[in-house]
Design an enzyme around this catalytic site. Structure first.
Site, mmCIF file in Angstrom:
data_model
loop_
_atom_site.group_PDB
_atom_site.id
_atom_site.type_symbol
_atom_site.label_atom_id
_atom_site.label_comp_id
_atom_site.label_asym_id
_atom_site.label_seq_id
_atom_site.Cartn_x
_atom_site.Cartn_y
_atom_site.Cartn_z
ATOM 1 N N HIS A 55 -7.818 -4.003 -1.187
ATOM 2 C CA HIS A 55 -7.268 -5.327 -1.486
ATOM 3 C C HIS A 55 -8.091 -5.981 -2.582
ATOM 4 C CE1 HIS A 55 -6.682 -4.412 2.829
ATOM 5 N NE2 HIS A 55 -5.440 -4.735 2.550
ATOM 6 N N HIS A 108 0.810 -1.217 0.000
ATOM 7 C CA HIS A 108 0.000 0.000 0.000
ATOM 8 C C HIS A 108 0.844 1.268 0.000
ATOM 9 C CE1 HIS A 108 -3.475 -2.505 0.786
ATOM 10 N NE2 HIS A 108 -2.948 -2.970 1.904
#
Lengths: 336, 336
Positions: free
Chosen positions: B220, B58
């Site tokens: 995700h 991320h």
């Protein structure tokens, strides 16, 4: 083509509109078409103006390097197209504080043509113009024709040094000398993994089969020097830094700045992996990294790929790189 | 799969290694495996420590928000996987300056499990722990089950407010109260255009046909609320900001902060187009944008897509957002 856009032919003007809305107090338009943009505090009396420009599609490229301690103004072309000479001329007048204006931009035919025309318009108005063409892409021509090379991510270092020199009050010839040195001591080489699609054209700028990479690719998809099977991050870093360091021939013991630049779609994690191997190679060659930059600095819309840039420092350039700079799109971090 | 990586199973550790090499003086490892990282100056005596953590992939998410005026430490899991309770516990001890530690992280099962375990390890050591779960993703649960929502890009605002409160010396309960408010007054919603491929798995996290988008997608690749034909930037912004503003129900005249976040592959230009339309909608609803953030703040490797976050401000939160913060991966610009 999956793009988050509105009308393709409005793309550039809408992006400029967005920037002006998002960051009030940063830049202002010098023309009704808003394709010439200058620092909100321009012109700065007695200070050299720095004007850059080029095609759109490279954000934060060009526009993002207008700000305090950076460029004074920018002329914005359509995607991958030169701005017009009139737009450059208007930016020039808007940043002219009586101490002359330096043009700093990448060595591409259309840009050279239009900046030269703009200089011809500016000189009769009593604005002294100097030009430094950026030519840091080692893949784009051999060393004996280094002046023909294209300008790519090394522009970040040129803008930073030029802007810092202008900000402290250096005269025009001095700002030009420093900027030319920053360019002469800078080398970049890139790798492409997937193409860019231009909003208006809707077609990829090039094709690259699954599992392949192109070493030496340009920021508009210009062909590179080698196409082959995709390799590991370390192997790619070695290819790029090998060429760069051979061409730069920095004396052992030198200090350098390193910039690992993402071309658009490549995750920051992967850029850091390229940085890691490059840093090890640089240390092996007896050089010291004084400043590091990892991120997206000059992109090619959604192209996957990256470039590595090495700038050979001396005390003068290192001091200028370390000077304060301020733009919503340029982040410059140093240890306290 | 086109990735610039080395051995997939070394991906996370090599990225951490790269960060430590690239930015000396920023963070240090609190464990031999270097999966617990804390500010170089940790622990700060008498100051509340802020520990976050989550899966890798991320960037600049999590790690990038450790720094002065931000989080004090982070525990780093594998790609899209929670860190272990031991790693969180070690980060906790390393940032403990005697004033307690606040856990701030996204509401995901594995993270909740491991942070709770770490708190159980820390309390017997005399370290006071508070927890604020981040739940800003409006697409992930309806308003009546808002506490079940996932945490996404709104974490940037939570980290910024928590870190600023801790930096100025607020006590633990006060830092927790402020961070909980920053979360409660924050809403995010995203759109996905293309999937992420995990380095170790080598397969896309989801599939999305050419020409389609998924509204409400998670970071995700969690399923969203609507899948359909790709729309214009303005139409997408309206879908996202419409849900966000309806859910937030900010009183007319309020001030807000807006963050348009790229998920990885989406060009900065396109993020600015989303910002532009969102800003117009916000103005139409009688709200004022006090601070704007456009760029990649919490990504999902090379996923194409974006999210919009709106934080309802009050004087307290606005002051904390405006306070200084320093990390190589967080850029915070305001007009002079």
């Amino acid at each position: 083509m999956k793009k988050i856009i509105n009308q393709p032919d409005q793309f550039v003007d809408e992006v400029i509109d967005s920037l002006l809305i998002a960051h009030p107090g940063w830049i202002k338009a010098a023309t009704a078409d808003r394709r010439a943009l200058v620092r909100a505090d321009a012109p700065k009396q007695g200070r050299v103006g720095i004007v850059t420009g080029g095609g759109s599609g490279h954000m934060p490229g060009f526009l993002g390097y207008v700000g305090e301690g950076l460029c004074s103004g920018v002329a914005v072309g359509n995607v991958f197209s030169s701005p017009s000479s009139e737009q450059i001329f208007e930016a020039t007048k808007a940043v002219n504080g009586g101490a002359g204006v330096l043009y700093v931009y990448g060595n591409y035919g259309g840009d050279v043509f239009n900046f030269d025309l703009a200089a011809d318009l500016a000189e009769p108005e009593g604005i002294d113009i100097r030009t430094v063409l950026l030519t840091d892409d080692v893949a784009s021509a051999p060393p004996e024709r280094a002046s023909e090379r294209r300008g790519v991510a090394g522009m970040v270092f040129a803008f930073k040094c030029a802007g810092a020199a202008a900000e402290r009050g250096d005269p025009l010839d001095e700002v030009a000398r420093i900027t030319a040195k920053a360019n002469a001591q800078c080398r970049t080489m890139g790798v492409g993994l997937s193409p860019t699609i231009l909003p208006a054209a809707g077609k990829p700028t090039f094709t690259l089969p699954e599992g392949e990479m192109e070493i030496g690719i340009g920021i508009h998809g210009e062909p590179g020097t080698h196409r082959g099977k995709l390799e590991t991050a370390d192997a790619i870093a070695d290819r790029l830094s090998g060429e760069i360091l051979r061409d730069l021939a920095a004396p052992k013991g030198s200090r350098v700045a390193v910039l690992v630049n993402g071309l658009g779609a490549t995750p920051l994690e992967e850029l850091y992996l390229l940085y890691r191997r490059t840093a090890a190679t640089i240390a092996d060659q007896g050089l010291t990294i004084a400043r590091s930059y990892v991120g997206e600095y000059v992109t090619s819309l959604e192209m996957a790929g990256a470039s590595i840039t090495v700038l050979l420092l001396d005390d003068e350039l290192e001091a200028l790189l370390s000077a304060p700079a301020r733009s919503p799109l340029f982040h410059d971090w140093s240890p306290a």
